[in-house]
Write a protein that holds these residues in place. Sequence first.
Motif, mmCIF file in Angstrom:
data_model
loop_
_atom_site.group_PDB
_atom_site.id
_atom_site.type_symbol
_atom_site.label_atom_id
_atom_site.label_comp_id
_atom_site.label_asym_id
_atom_site.label_seq_id
_atom_site.Cartn_x
_atom_site.Cartn_y
_atom_site.Cartn_z
ATOM 1 N N ARG A 1 -38.032 -22.371 -20.849
ATOM 2 C CA ARG A 1 -36.835 -21.533 -21.020
ATOM 3 C C ARG A 1 -36.874 -20.805 -22.351
ATOM 4 O O ARG A 1 -36.544 -19.632 -22.439
ATOM 5 N N LYS A 2 -37.274 -21.513 -23.396
ATOM 6 C CA LYS A 2 -37.346 -20.926 -24.731
ATOM 7 C C LYS A 2 -38.390 -19.801 -24.780
ATOM 8 O O LYS A 2 -38.159 -18.747 -25.368
ATOM 9 N N LYS A 3 -39.518 -20.030 -24.142
ATOM 10 C CA LYS A 3 -40.597 -19.034 -24.110
ATOM 11 C C LYS A 3 -40.134 -17.769 -23.371
ATOM 12 O O LYS A 3 -40.368 -16.646 -23.820
ATOM 13 N N LEU A 4 -39.471 -17.947 -22.243
ATOM 14 C CA LEU A 4 -38.959 -16.809 -21.489
ATOM 15 C C LEU A 4 -37.895 -16.058 -22.273
ATOM 16 O O LEU A 4 -37.850 -14.825 -22.266
ATOM 17 N N SER A 5 -37.042 -16.802 -22.944
ATOM 18 C CA SER A 5 -36.005 -16.179 -23.762
ATOM 19 C C SER A 5 -36.628 -15.344 -24.876
ATOM 20 O O SER A 5 -36.192 -14.223 -25.156
ATOM 21 N N ARG A 6 -37.662 -15.867 -25.497
ATOM 22 C CA ARG A 6 -38.348 -15.145 -26.569
ATOM 23 C C ARG A 6 -38.969 -13.848 -26.031
ATOM 24 O O ARG A 6 -38.872 -12.802 -26.648
ATOM 25 N N ARG A 7 -39.575 -13.931 -24.851
ATOM 26 C CA ARG A 7 -40.144 -12.731 -24.219
ATOM 27 C C ARG A 7 -39.060 -11.691 -23.963
ATOM 28 O O ARG A 7 -39.259 -10.499 -24.197
ATOM 29 N N LEU A 8 -37.940 -12.165 -23.476
ATOM 30 C CA LEU A 8 -36.817 -11.273 -23.193
ATOM 31 C C LEU A 8 -36.346 -10.584 -24.471
ATOM 32 O O LEU A 8 -36.222 -9.352 -24.516
ATOM 33 N N PHE A 9 -36.111 -11.361 -25.512
ATOM 34 C CA PHE A 9 -35.627 -10.786 -26.774
ATOM 35 C C PHE A 9 -36.653 -9.849 -27.417
ATOM 36 O O PHE A 9 -36.280 -8.857 -28.024
ATOM 37 N N ASN A 10 -37.936 -10.151 -27.273
ATOM 38 C CA ASN A 10 -38.966 -9.276 -27.839
ATOM 39 C C ASN A 10 -39.046 -7.940 -27.119
ATOM 40 O O ASN A 10 -39.413 -6.925 -27.718
ATOM 41 N N ALA A 11 -38.715 -7.916 -25.844
ATOM 42 C CA ALA A 11 -38.786 -6.689 -25.053
ATOM 43 C C ALA A 11 -37.607 -5.750 -25.298
ATOM 44 O O ALA A 11 -37.739 -4.537 -25.134
ATOM 45 N N ILE A 12 -36.479 -6.292 -25.697
ATOM 46 C CA ILE A 12 -35.260 -5.487 -25.810
ATOM 47 C C ILE A 12 -35.368 -4.379 -26.861
ATOM 48 O O ILE A 12 -35.122 -3.207 -26.540
ATOM 49 N N ALA B 1 -38.858 -14.358 -13.744
ATOM 50 C CA ALA B 1 -39.470 -15.669 -14.009
ATOM 51 C C ALA B 1 -38.428 -16.743 -14.310
ATOM 52 O O ALA B 1 -38.763 -17.913 -14.420
ATOM 53 N N GLY B 2 -37.173 -16.332 -14.467
ATOM 54 C CA GLY B 2 -36.114 -17.319 -14.670
ATOM 55 C C GLY B 2 -35.434 -17.291 -16.020
ATOM 56 O O GLY B 2 -34.662 -18.200 -16.335
ATOM 57 N N ALA B 3 -35.692 -16.268 -16.838
ATOM 58 C CA ALA B 3 -34.994 -16.168 -18.127
ATOM 59 C C ALA B 3 -33.489 -16.073 -17.889
ATOM 60 O O ALA B 3 -33.040 -15.365 -16.989
ATOM 61 N N ASP B 4 -32.735 -16.785 -18.677
ATOM 62 C CA ASP B 4 -31.274 -16.789 -18.581
ATOM 63 C C ASP B 4 -30.745 -15.564 -19.319
ATOM 64 O O ASP B 4 -30.940 -15.441 -20.534
ATOM 65 N N PRO B 5 -30.059 -14.641 -18.627
ATOM 66 C CA PRO B 5 -29.566 -13.426 -19.281
ATOM 67 C C PRO B 5 -28.449 -13.674 -20.298
ATOM 68 O O PRO B 5 -28.058 -12.754 -21.008
ATOM 69 N N GLU B 6 -27.984 -14.913 -20.383
ATOM 70 C CA GLU B 6 -26.937 -15.239 -21.355
ATOM 71 C C GLU B 6 -27.417 -16.204 -22.438
ATOM 72 O O GLU B 6 -26.631 -16.599 -23.299
ATOM 73 N N ASP C 1 -38.684 -2.225 -23.394
ATOM 74 C CA ASP C 1 -39.674 -2.566 -22.377
ATOM 75 C C ASP C 1 -38.981 -3.144 -21.140
ATOM 76 O O ASP C 1 -38.869 -4.351 -20.972
ATOM 77 N N THR C 2 -38.537 -2.245 -20.268
ATOM 78 C CA THR C 2 -37.809 -2.683 -19.077
ATOM 79 C C THR C 2 -38.689 -3.513 -18.148
ATOM 80 O O THR C 2 -38.196 -4.440 -17.497
ATOM 81 N N THR C 3 -39.976 -3.218 -18.091
ATOM 82 C CA THR C 3 -40.890 -3.986 -17.246
ATOM 83 C C THR C 3 -40.950 -5.442 -17.704
ATOM 84 O O THR C 3 -40.891 -6.362 -16.882
ATOM 85 N N ALA C 4 -41.057 -5.647 -19.010
ATOM 86 C CA ALA C 4 -41.096 -7.016 -19.543
ATOM 87 C C ALA C 4 -39.763 -7.729 -19.336
ATOM 88 O O ALA C 4 -39.734 -8.930 -19.047
ATOM 89 N N VAL C 5 -38.651 -6.999 -19.459
ATOM 90 C CA VAL C 5 -37.338 -7.593 -19.212
ATOM 91 C C VAL C 5 -37.238 -8.025 -17.751
ATOM 92 O O VAL C 5 -36.820 -9.150 -17.455
ATOM 93 N N GLN C 6 -37.633 -7.148 -16.841
ATOM 94 C CA GLN C 6 -37.593 -7.489 -15.419
ATOM 95 C C GLN C 6 -38.461 -8.711 -15.130
ATOM 96 O O GLN C 6 -38.047 -9.610 -14.389
ATOM 97 N N ALA C 7 -39.657 -8.751 -15.716
ATOM 98 C CA ALA C 7 -40.563 -9.873 -15.485
ATOM 99 C C ALA C 7 -39.964 -11.176 -16.005
ATOM 100 O O ALA C 7 -40.034 -12.216 -15.332
ATOM 101 N N ALA C 8 -39.382 -11.133 -17.191
ATOM 102 C CA ALA C 8 -38.773 -12.338 -17.762
ATOM 103 C C ALA C 8 -37.611 -12.824 -16.895
ATOM 104 O O ALA C 8 -37.479 -14.024 -16.639
ATOM 105 N N LEU C 9 -36.790 -11.894 -16.438
ATOM 106 C CA LEU C 9 -35.659 -12.274 -15.595
ATOM 107 C C LEU C 9 -36.134 -12.831 -14.254
ATOM 108 O O LEU C 9 -35.599 -13.834 -13.766
#
Length: 144
Positions: free
Chosen positions: A6-17, A31-36, A21-29
């Motif tokens: 979860r932490k790794k996915l969250s980090r990917r999400l925050f790094n893409a913002i 994969a199960g990244a929590d949008p909150e 990088d919408t592609t990376a955001v979509q991929a993280a979401l």
Amino acid sequence: MNHRQRKKLSRRLFNAIPVGDTTAVQAALRAGADPEQVDGEGTTPLYAASVQGQAEIARLLLAAGASPGIESSGLGAEGTPLCAAACWGHTETVRELLAYGADPNAREDHGTGWSPLEWADNGRHLATVAVLTAAGAVTGGRAM
């Protein structure tokens, strides 16, 4: 999914913002990244996207279940996503947040701070003021 994943996915999400990088955001979401899920300082992904004016990323986060009304508490990143977008005149992001139910009259700091309309007006972001006003935003008990 374990805590480390979860932490790794969250980090990917925050790094893409910040880089949009919408592609990376979509991929993280996907994969199960929590949008909150907040980062280590308490900043929400939606706040980060809103303050950066990343309207498409904000839409992706909102569609994935991020609440437009949750206040961020990160150092230097406190407040609501709508106030963040309005403060910087990110009109398209404001539109996305409103479309997903953001309250145009919700004040920051748990109701004691400025409203989105006050932020937009203070920054002289006339297009953003117009969008907020059309959505029903008022300040000081009167429409602007």
